[in-house]
Design an enzyme around this catalytic site. Sequence first.
Site, PDB file in Angstrom:
ATOM      1  N   CYS A  61       0.825  -1.200   0.000  1.00 44.31           N
ATOM      2  CA  CYS A  61       0.000   0.000   0.000  1.00 44.31           C
ATOM      3  C   CYS A  61       0.870   1.265   0.000  1.00 44.31           C
ATOM      4  O   CYS A  61       1.403   1.622  -1.038  1.00 44.31           O
ATOM      5  CB  CYS A  61      -1.001  -0.031   1.154  1.00 44.31           C
ATOM      6  SG  CYS A  61      -2.364   1.139   0.966  1.00 44.31           S
TER       7      CYS A  61
ATOM      8  N   HIS B 114      -3.465  -5.498   0.461  1.00 42.93           N
ATOM      9  CA  HIS B 114      -2.859  -5.795   1.756  1.00 42.93           C
ATOM     10  C   HIS B 114      -2.811  -7.297   2.026  1.00 42.93           C
ATOM     11  O   HIS B 114      -3.812  -7.875   2.473  1.00 42.93           O
ATOM     12  CB  HIS B 114      -3.645  -5.123   2.882  1.00 42.93           C
ATOM     13  CG  HIS B 114      -3.490  -3.641   2.953  1.00 42.93           C
ATOM     14  ND1 HIS B 114      -2.539  -3.032   3.739  1.00 42.93           N
ATOM     15  CD2 HIS B 114      -4.169  -2.649   2.343  1.00 42.93           C
ATOM     16  CE1 HIS B 114      -2.639  -1.712   3.619  1.00 42.93           C
ATOM     17  NE2 HIS B 114      -3.615  -1.451   2.771  1.00 42.93           N
TER      18      HIS B 114
ATOM     19  N   GLU C  90      -1.420  -8.591   4.491  1.00 40.92           N
ATOM     20  CA  GLU C  90      -1.363  -8.777   5.950  1.00 40.92           C
ATOM     21  C   GLU C  90      -2.704  -8.632   6.648  1.00 40.92           C
ATOM     22  O   GLU C  90      -2.839  -8.998   7.817  1.00 40.92           O
ATOM     23  CB  GLU C  90      -0.355  -7.783   6.557  1.00 40.92           C
ATOM     24  CG  GLU C  90      -0.840  -6.356   6.709  1.00 40.92           C
ATOM     25  CD  GLU C  90      -0.774  -5.518   5.449  1.00 40.92           C
ATOM     26  OE1 GLU C  90      -0.773  -4.276   5.590  1.00 40.92           O
ATOM     27  OE2 GLU C  90      -0.745  -6.082   4.340  1.00 40.92           O
TER      28      GLU C  90
END
Length: 245
Positions: free
Chosen positions: A102, A192, A194
């Site tokens: 990001c 993302h 994560e």
Amino acid sequence: MTAATSPVLPVLILHTGDPEDTLKSQFGGYAEQLTQAAGLTADAVRIVAVHEGQRPESPAHYRAALITGSPAMVTDKEPWSEDTAAWLREAAAAQLPMFGVCYGHQLLAHALGGKVGYNPAGREVGTQTVELLPPASGDKLLAGLPGTFPAQMLHAQTVLQPPPGSAVLARSDLDEHQMIRIGRNVFSTQFHPEFGPDFIRAHLDRYSRRYAAENLDIPDLTANVRATPVAGGLLRRFLDTYAPA
């Protein structure tokens, strides 16, 4: 000291910001979430909070670098961000394996000659579909992955123009540059890897009024949130492929 007994260099996490306090207290900061998604133990990483003025050592001190997301905007060109961009140029020249997420994706592009700005298609949030593009074919990091897969999105700015010589590996309906490879071993994703679905649901709930004011369909976005195991495995695949311990 022989190679077999040489200590393993740590993975650097360039920490560029955090979610707001309620989400951070529930899910952890962005560096913590990135550490967990990469399958790293605390003693295998060095977290450097560049957004708080901390500075990493030279690239030779690390086996790879991961760059977090942030609520900051790359186009603001804050001093800490521009300093980090200069470090990223040094690291790329030293051929350090890197993976940006990001803000990290955008900062790498900005540092290495690309252009970043607000996404003309608007804010992209929730679980969206990522489509691999022809340059992804044969890439070691993406070998064996399906042609499309869900990923978590949370961004208003984007890479408008990738760095010279880079390869665009994936897109989404609202973003033509969802994943980029720069050189041999520098990767970045606008999505993302994560984030888990619980974080995205909590985020959508927390910002529901703001997003509704932008004409985003919060009930529909929330109902569509789901697990993203393919995207979620990319950080571990990256380290296993380009920076094994």
